[in-house]
Design an enzyme around this catalytic site. Structure first.
Site, PDB file in Angstrom:
ATOM      1  N   LYS A 127      37.780  13.079  -2.520  1.00 19.37           N
ATOM      2  CA  LYS A 127      37.968  12.053  -1.493  1.00 19.37           C
ATOM      3  C   LYS A 127      37.249  10.769  -1.921  1.00 19.37           C
ATOM      4  CE  LYS A 127      39.610  15.378   1.660  1.00 19.37           C
ATOM      5  NZ  LYS A 127      39.312  16.620   2.345  1.00 19.37           N
ATOM      6  N   SER A 132      37.984  15.398  10.176  1.00 16.84           N
ATOM      7  CA  SER A 132      38.964  14.853   9.240  1.00 16.84           C
ATOM      8  C   SER A 132      40.126  14.141   9.910  1.00 16.84           C
ATOM      9  CB  SER A 132      39.474  15.966   8.324  1.00 16.84           C
ATOM     10  OG  SER A 132      39.988  17.039   9.085  1.00 16.84           O
ATOM     11  N   HIS A 184      34.364  14.204   4.212  1.00 19.07           N
ATOM     12  CA  HIS A 184      34.694  12.797   4.498  1.00 19.07           C
ATOM     13  C   HIS A 184      33.453  11.925   4.670  1.00 19.07           C
ATOM     14  CE1 HIS A 184      38.965  13.669   4.951  1.00 19.07           C
ATOM     15  NE2 HIS A 184      38.566  14.807   5.500  1.00 19.07           N
TER      16      HIS A 184
HETATM   17  C1  LIG Z   1      39.842  17.922   2.379  1.00 18.04           C
HETATM   18  C2  LIG Z   1      38.899  18.803   3.098  1.00 18.04           C
HETATM   19  C3  LIG Z   1      38.529  20.035   2.555  1.00 18.04           C
HETATM   20  C4  LIG Z   1      39.187  20.602   1.327  1.00 18.04           C
HETATM   21  O1  LIG Z   1      38.761  19.968   0.175  1.00 18.04           O
HETATM   22  P1  LIG Z   1      39.707  20.041  -1.117  1.00 18.04           P
HETATM   23  O2  LIG Z   1      38.807  19.703  -2.241  1.00 18.04           O
HETATM   24  O3  LIG Z   1      40.779  19.036  -0.882  1.00 18.04           O
HETATM   25  O4  LIG Z   1      40.220  21.432  -1.178  1.00 18.04           O
HETATM   26  C5  LIG Z   1      37.580  20.775   3.208  1.00 18.04           C
HETATM   27  N1  LIG Z   1      37.023  20.338   4.360  1.00 18.04           N
HETATM   28  C6  LIG Z   1      37.372  19.163   4.909  1.00 18.04           C
HETATM   29  C7  LIG Z   1      36.727  18.725   6.180  1.00 18.04           C
HETATM   30  C8  LIG Z   1      38.338  18.369   4.304  1.00 18.04           C
HETATM   31  O5  LIG Z   1      38.718  17.237   4.871  1.00 18.04           O
END
Ligand SMILES: *Cc1c(COP(=O)(O)O)cnc(C)c1O
Length: 400
Positions: free
Chosen positions: A251, A191, A219
């Site tokens: 995302k 991330s 991602h």
């Molecule tokens: C954003 C993210 C999460 C968390 O997801 P949310 O739906 O925002 O709680 C988990 N793992 C990774 C790698 C992320 O980037």
């Protein structure tokens, strides 16, 4: 009756004094975090304090967070289903839009089933605590997302970290393990660095040592692979080759929530045992309806992935020309690693004065001494936006 003890100072004053010291030390170390208040929908241009900024910090990779079709799907479903789900999924909160979204996600990914969770954070807590306990061992990449680390702590299994993206080191750790059950956990796309996990090597290490691979593709889903199936498709793997796949909807899909994809047996196990699934209110059904629409758009409009890739290439070529050193990321996450916290803060402030919003990322989100600007691109950006960013970066980081 014994006399009452002396009156104490107001307890909240005591607590506040303690907390203030903590905040002060954060401030001294340039670690203090604060929020910008957005006055507009998510998009390439956003409004902060009445000022318009060109933003390069959202995870809305496909530009769907404010898409009118997604918004209309939400509104229409809200008219039909109301706002709140009213209960957890296992009581009476699981509505038709949730169920349809789960089926469509499974068809998209080519897995038997998927299961919706309220957030990716909760999905990771649910997966790990349902699949591992005290006697088990977990193997995690050093740069995994905080939610995978927290999931390990909550499960009380033994946690081992392997050097970033190092399949050989993982294989060695796995070979030493005497544990009954072994899970390997990795981000698909990291991330804060944007690089892609070497899934074939991790899978081989896991298979050779009787371990199971869990991939968090927050991602990758929607972004990587010709059809947007994510990091697995990028590596030409079928979704069925990885036992547990997690993806998020907040995302690239531009909505909110998360899912776990796998076999019927995996999903039924999570429904019975994942506490972060069982003991929480179901997502609003209208939100699931919005996600169904954005999933459809993400599949049909592959030009969004192509455009995104072009913008990333344009940025990387331009950055090279002005002498910026970027890592090896080929995804929409492009970190500019600056080292010290004040450098990242200073650069973000200098860009902001030039009308550009980017987020400085500091420890503990990244390792100490690796503070950075995390630039992200979306299909809603235009090539002229990337040009404006490059001009501003050249002013802030003049060629030596
Ligand atoms: C954003 C993210 C999460 C968390 O997801 P949310 O739906 O925002 O709680 C988990 N793992 C990774 C790698 C992320 O980037």
């Amino acid at each position: 009756m014994p006399p009452l003890p002396d009156p104490h100072p107001v307890p909240s004053e005591d607590l506040d004094r303690l907390l203030s010291a903590g905040l002060e030390s954060r401030r001294r170390d340039q670690l203090y975090r604060s929020r910008v208040v957005l006055g507009s929908p998510q998009g390439p241009e956003v409004l902060v304090d009445g000022q318009r900024y060109l933003g390069f910090c959202s995870n809305d990779y496909l530009g769907l967070a404010a898409d009118p079709r997604v918004r209309d799907a939400w509104c229409e479903a809200a008219r039909q289903y109301g706002v709140g789900s009213g209960a957890s999924h296992l009581i009476v909160g699981h509505a038709q839009p949730h169920h349809a979204l789960e089926e469509e996600l499974a068809a998209f990914l080519g897995t038997e089933r998927t299961l919706l969770f309220s957030t990716g954070y909760m999905a990771n807590l649910g997966i790990v605590s349902a699949l591992a306990g005290r006697q088990d061992e977990l193997f995690e990449d050093r740069l995994n997302h905080a939610s995978l680390i927290d999931a390990a702590l909550l499960s009380r299994a033994r946690l081992r970290r392997y050097p970033h993206a190092d399949g050989a080191a993982l294989a060695e750790l796995l070979a030493q393990s005497r544990s009954r059950r072994k899970l390997v956990l990795t981000d698909g796309v990291f991330s804060m660095d944007g690089d892609v996990a070497p899934l074939p090597r991790l899978l081989a290490a896991a298979a050779a040592n009787g371990a199971w691979l869990v991939v968090d593709d927050a991602h990758g889903i929607g972004v990587l692979g010709a059809t947007g199936r994510g990091t697995l498709e990028h590596h030409h793997l079928q979704s069925t080759q990885v036992p547990v796949l997690m993806g998020t909807l907040g995302k690239a899909l531009g909505t909110f929530g998360a899912f776990v994809a796998g076999t019927e047996t995996l999903v039924e196990t999570l429904i019975q045992q994942a506490r972060s699934y069982i003991y929480t209110t179901a997502l609003p059904p209208a939100l699931a309806a919005a996600s169904r629409m954005s999933l459809r758009i993400a599949q049909e409009e592959s030009w969004r992935r192509d455009k995104l890739q072009d913008l990333v290439e344009q940025f990387r070529n331009g950055a090279r020309q002005i002498g910026l050193s970027l890592g090896g990321s080929a995804t929409p996450i492009q970190p500019l690693i600056l080292g010290a916290n004040d450098k990242a803060l200073g650069a973000a402030r200098a860009l902001r004065r030039r009308g550009i919003l980017v987020s400085p990322i500091r420890p503990p989100t990244v390792p100490a001494g690796r503070a950075r600007l995390r630039l992200t691109f979306t299909a809603a950006h235009e090539s002229t936006h990337v040009e404006r960013l490059l001009i501003a970066l050249e002013e802030v980081f003049p060629c030596p």
